[in-house]
Write a protein that holds these residues in place. Structure first.
Motif, PDB file in Angstrom:
ATOM      1  N   TYR B  11       0.868  38.966  84.884  1.00 55.44           N
ATOM      2  CA  TYR B  11       1.429  39.525  86.107  1.00 55.44           C
ATOM      3  C   TYR B  11       2.617  38.692  86.534  1.00 55.44           C
ATOM      4  CZ  TYR B  11      -2.247  42.805  87.309  1.00 55.44           C
ATOM      5  OH  TYR B  11      -3.096  43.865  87.334  1.00 55.44           O
ATOM      6  N   ASN B  53      -4.610  53.788  78.996  1.00 53.83           N
ATOM      7  CA  ASN B  53      -3.910  55.079  79.001  1.00 53.83           C
ATOM      8  C   ASN B  53      -2.433  54.890  79.363  1.00 53.83           C
ATOM      9  OD1 ASN B  53      -4.060  54.617  81.691  1.00 53.83           O
ATOM     10  ND2 ASN B  53      -4.912  56.602  82.235  1.00 53.83           N
ATOM     11  N   LEU B  55      -0.869  53.017  81.589  1.00 53.51           N
ATOM     12  CA  LEU B  55      -0.371  52.775  82.947  1.00 53.51           C
ATOM     13  C   LEU B  55       0.310  51.416  83.024  1.00 53.51           C
ATOM     14  CD1 LEU B  55      -3.201  54.138  85.245  1.00 53.51           C
ATOM     15  CD2 LEU B  55      -0.908  55.040  84.952  1.00 53.51           C
ATOM     16  N   ILE B  56      -0.165  50.479  82.216  1.00 53.21           N
ATOM     17  CA  ILE B  56       0.474  49.175  82.137  1.00 53.21           C
ATOM     18  C   ILE B  56       0.890  48.968  80.685  1.00 53.21           C
ATOM     19  CG2 ILE B  56       0.184  46.691  82.442  1.00 53.21           C
ATOM     20  CD1 ILE B  56      -1.969  47.182  84.428  1.00 53.21           C
ATOM     21  N   ARG B  78       1.958  61.002  78.456  1.00 49.10           N
ATOM     22  CA  ARG B  78       1.326  62.088  79.198  1.00 49.10           C
ATOM     23  C   ARG B  78       0.156  62.656  78.414  1.00 49.10           C
ATOM     24  NH1 ARG B  78       3.393  64.765  83.763  1.00 49.10           N
ATOM     25  NH2 ARG B  78       2.975  66.901  83.200  1.00 49.10           N
ATOM     26  N   ARG B  81      -2.761  60.361  78.517  1.00 50.30           N
ATOM     27  CA  ARG B  81      -3.485  60.386  79.781  1.00 50.30           C
ATOM     28  C   ARG B  81      -4.425  61.581  79.905  1.00 50.30           C
ATOM     29  NH1 ARG B  81       1.881  58.239  82.414  1.00 50.30           N
ATOM     30  NH2 ARG B  81       1.530  56.092  81.824  1.00 50.30           N
ATOM     31  N   PHE B  82      -4.123  62.678  79.185  1.00 54.32           N
ATOM     32  CA  PHE B  82      -5.050  63.808  79.209  1.00 54.32           C
ATOM     33  C   PHE B  82      -6.218  63.549  78.267  1.00 54.32           C
ATOM     34  CE2 PHE B  82      -0.957  66.199  80.191  1.00 54.32           C
ATOM     35  CZ  PHE B  82      -1.144  66.053  81.556  1.00 54.32           C
ATOM     36  N   LEU B  86      -9.052  58.316  83.292  1.00 53.65           N
ATOM     37  CA  LEU B  86      -9.288  57.039  83.961  1.00 53.65           C
ATOM     38  C   LEU B  86      -9.642  57.307  85.417  1.00 53.65           C
ATOM     39  CD1 LEU B  86      -9.250  53.986  84.087  1.00 53.65           C
ATOM     40  CD2 LEU B  86      -6.772  54.048  84.297  1.00 53.65           C
ATOM     41  N   PHE B  88     -10.262  55.563  88.839  1.00 51.86           N
ATOM     42  CA  PHE B  88     -10.031  54.279  89.505  1.00 51.86           C
ATOM     43  C   PHE B  88     -11.212  53.884  90.375  1.00 51.86           C
ATOM     44  CE2 PHE B  88      -5.535  52.768  89.359  1.00 51.86           C
ATOM     45  CZ  PHE B  88      -5.175  53.522  88.264  1.00 51.86           C
ATOM     46  N   GLN B  94      -8.072  58.635  96.684  1.00 54.25           N
ATOM     47  CA  GLN B  94      -6.889  59.324  96.188  1.00 54.25           C
ATOM     48  C   GLN B  94      -6.949  60.838  96.400  1.00 54.25           C
ATOM     49  OE1 GLN B  94      -7.801  57.070  92.933  1.00 54.25           O
ATOM     50  NE2 GLN B  94      -7.151  55.505  94.359  1.00 54.25           N
ATOM     51  N   GLY B 107      -5.194  67.913  88.168  1.00 56.32           N
ATOM     52  CA  GLY B 107      -5.049  67.452  86.777  1.00 56.32           C
ATOM     53  C   GLY B 107      -4.752  68.587  85.814  1.00 56.32           C
ATOM     54  N   ASN B 110      -1.345  69.967  86.165  1.00 58.75           N
ATOM     55  CA  ASN B 110      -0.332  69.101  85.570  1.00 58.75           C
ATOM     56  C   ASN B 110      -0.268  69.282  84.054  1.00 58.75           C
ATOM     57  OD1 ASN B 110       0.643  67.878  87.880  1.00 58.75           O
ATOM     58  ND2 ASN B 110      -0.966  66.332  87.884  1.00 58.75           N
ATOM     59  N   GLY B 155     -12.165  65.654  89.397  1.00 60.14           N
ATOM     60  CA  GLY B 155     -10.727  65.823  89.225  1.00 60.14           C
ATOM     61  C   GLY B 155     -10.246  65.286  87.884  1.00 60.14           C
ATOM     62  N   MET B 159      -9.741  67.631  83.346  1.00 61.67           N
ATOM     63  CA  MET B 159      -8.720  67.533  82.286  1.00 61.67           C
ATOM     64  C   MET B 159      -9.380  67.481  80.905  1.00 61.67           C
ATOM     65  SD  MET B 159      -5.852  65.045  83.994  1.00 61.67           S
ATOM     66  CE  MET B 159      -6.683  63.558  83.576  1.00 61.67           C
TER      67      MET B 159
END
Lengths: 264, 282
Positions: B11, B53, B55-56, B78, B81-82, B86, B88, B94, B107, B110, B155, B159
């Protein structure tokens, strides 16, 4: 990660950092006032040297200085250009209807130096003073206004709370953005409308959590018997130190030098 | 299959400061497995799973999802991610849409699926997490805490990811809510999904998971079956974790001379004790 720097404070232990924020604010105001009454080129030179010396003393790197100038670069350039071309006087160079005069050059350079000095000096204040200390100093300086029923304490409290929660909300926004990205949300593509729409899944949860936090904070303050407007003492009472006296002396010497240059 | 090779991540905490969050991680998570990732707050669990997935992005190292390298410069994140869902921590925070239905549909929409397919998936996901049709038309903010959590999980399920990763899925829930979540995890695993969840509760890990990965200070401390990991109670204690309480009690009883095998859940303990009592009576 969302990168949000609150203020631009750079940690350090230079004489500038150690000087009381109230002293720094007052001296900055005097500095700015002085900057706009000087006429002699020598005074401008003294200002430039003094400001450069302060920057170096505060341990502020060239990069940080440039970063504070950058957002205002167009104003500086615009002012310089306007003064350069539209000052009446003896034309040195002229083509078509545009003329550059000696007075124009003189004024353009002076205005540029003025703006640069002003921007750098005020950034020195925010670069060497933590935001909360700055808020406290403003509160302390404005405290006479409390007699005129201006809610100085409340305003200062609001400012500190705002500053306190910016990093919290930034972190939260970052987390929500990541969570919605994990559900295939696409930010920053498409037209303005679709981009604005794509922010809803971030803004809604962020607002809800901000309101929740505000409510929790209010309850916590109530639970600790917070009374609006009551006089409060501070954990770290700001007291003037020899460093502040030195700052004052340095500034007087500087002002005297400028005055001498003007009177010459 | 998820494969992680020599992953490092730090970080940035300032212009020059940084904190090493993950140190040389090597892992392989098999298809259709049910894995618990345990460790203290700050051990790097959440940071690790956010890599899975895309994100980082790691500072160095590679991550493969079913032989696709997602750390490659031109990886289609993308799509990843499907495939890798993940959830959280506190996912109910959210929720954003006016109705639970619309939130779950976010989801699949998208994914640019057709309206019929979206609808089918929303109902399917809602049913999987045990939400009936009625709450679907409500505002998510009218639901109870446990229901909100399940709506948020739905949610991600809508997906239809092949792999589902959950960060502290039971955090902040009451005992009944916890039971429901872990029952759901087991159900999803049985349906063929690869499941990975983080936890700092040894009991939850022992009760639910097949495999356990222990993290400490950004490193993989241990990895193995539930029995393998909790047989090393002493080592776990050194990093501030421990074996489940029933395991410790069983170990003590064994030391006192009782014939009790190593147990990891209350149910196993119950069986073991019944056996001893039954044996004496019979």
């Amino acid at each position: 990660m969302v990168d949000i720097l609150i203020g631009q404070y750079l940690t350090g232990s230079s004489a500038l950092h150690r000087t009381d924020a109230r002293v720094k604010i007052i001296l900055l105001i005097l500095y700015a006032a002085l900057l706009f009454i000087i006429k002699n080129p020598l005074s401008y030179a003294i200002f430039l040297i003094f400001t450069t010396a302060l920057t170096m003393m505060g341990g502020i790197g060239f990069k940080a200085v440039m970063k504070s100038i950058k957002p205002l670069r167009w104003i500086i350039i615009f002012t310089a250009v306007i003064n350069l071309f539209f000052t009446k006087g003896e034309p040195l160079l002229s083509f078509w209807k545009i003329a550059i005069t000696a007075e124009g050059i003189d004024l353009a350079v002076k205005m540029t130096v003025r703006l640069l000095c002003l921007i750098v000096a005020s950034s020195l204040l925010t670069l060497t003073t933590p935001p909360l200390t700055l808020t406290n100093a403003i509160e302390s300086l404005l405290s006479p206004l409390a007699k005129l029923k201006v809610p100085v304490r409340e305003l200062a409290m609001m400012m500190s709370i705002t500053l306190r929660f910016i990093p919290v909300l930034a972190e939260e926004a970052d987390r929500i953005i990541k969570a919605q990205t994990a559900r295939g949300a696409d930010f920053g593509s498409g037209g303005i409308i679709s981009r604005a729409k794509s922010l809803v899944p971030v803004m809604m949860p962020l607002f809800i959590s901000a309101f929740k936090r505000a409510e929790d904070l209010a309850t916590a303050m109530d639970a600790r018997c917070f009374i609006s407007g009551a006089p409060r003492t501070k954990l770290h009472e700001e007291k003037l130190t020899p460093a502040d006296a030195r700052a004052g002396v340095v500034f007087v010497v500087f002002a005297a030098a400028v005055a001498a240059a003007e009177l010459l | 299959m998820i494969r992680i090779e020599n992953l490092n991540y730090a970080y940035k905490t300032g212009a020059k400061n940084q904190k090493q969050a993950l140190v040389n991680i090597n892992l392989e998570i098999a298809d259709n497995s049910l894995t618990a990732l345990i460790g203290h707050t700050g051990s790097g669990k959440s940071t690790l799973i956010r890599h899975l997935n895309g994100l980082i992005k790691p500072d160095s190292g590679k991550i493969f999802i079913d032989d696709t390298e997602i750390t490659a410069p031109k990886a289609d994140l993308r799509r990843v991610r499907f495939d890798v869902g993940l959830v959280f921590q506190y996912p109910e925070q959210q929720l954003f849409a006016e109705t639970v239905y619309k939130d779950i549909a976010f989801g699949p929409e998208n994914m640019k699926l057709g309206a019929d397919e979206v609808k089918r998936r929303v109902y399917e996901a809602a049913e999987m997490v045990g939400l009936s049709e009625k709450p679907l038309e409500k505002s998510p903010f009218e639901l109870s805490g446990g229901q909100k959590r399940r709506a948020a999980i739905a949610g991600v399920l809508a997906m239809k990811p092949k792999k589902l990763i959950m960060d502290e899925p039971a955090a902040g829930l009451d005992p009944r809510g916890r039971e429901e979540i872990f029952a759901l995890i087991k159900r999803l695993h049985k349906s063929g999904m690869t499941m990975l969840f983080t936890s700092h509760s040894m009991e939850d890990a022992a009760k639910t998971a097949e495999r356990v990965i222990v993290m400490d200070k950004g490193k993989i401390f241990a990895e193995g079956s539930v029995a393998e990991i909790f047989a090393r109670g002493g080592e776990l204690r050194k990093i501030g974790l421990d074996a489940p309480q029933v395991t410790i009690i069983a170990d003590k009883l064994r030391a006192l001379g009782y014939d009790i095998p190593p147990v990891y859940t209350v149910e196993q303990m119950l069986l073991a004790i019944r056996k001893i009592i039954g044996g004496k009576n019979g």
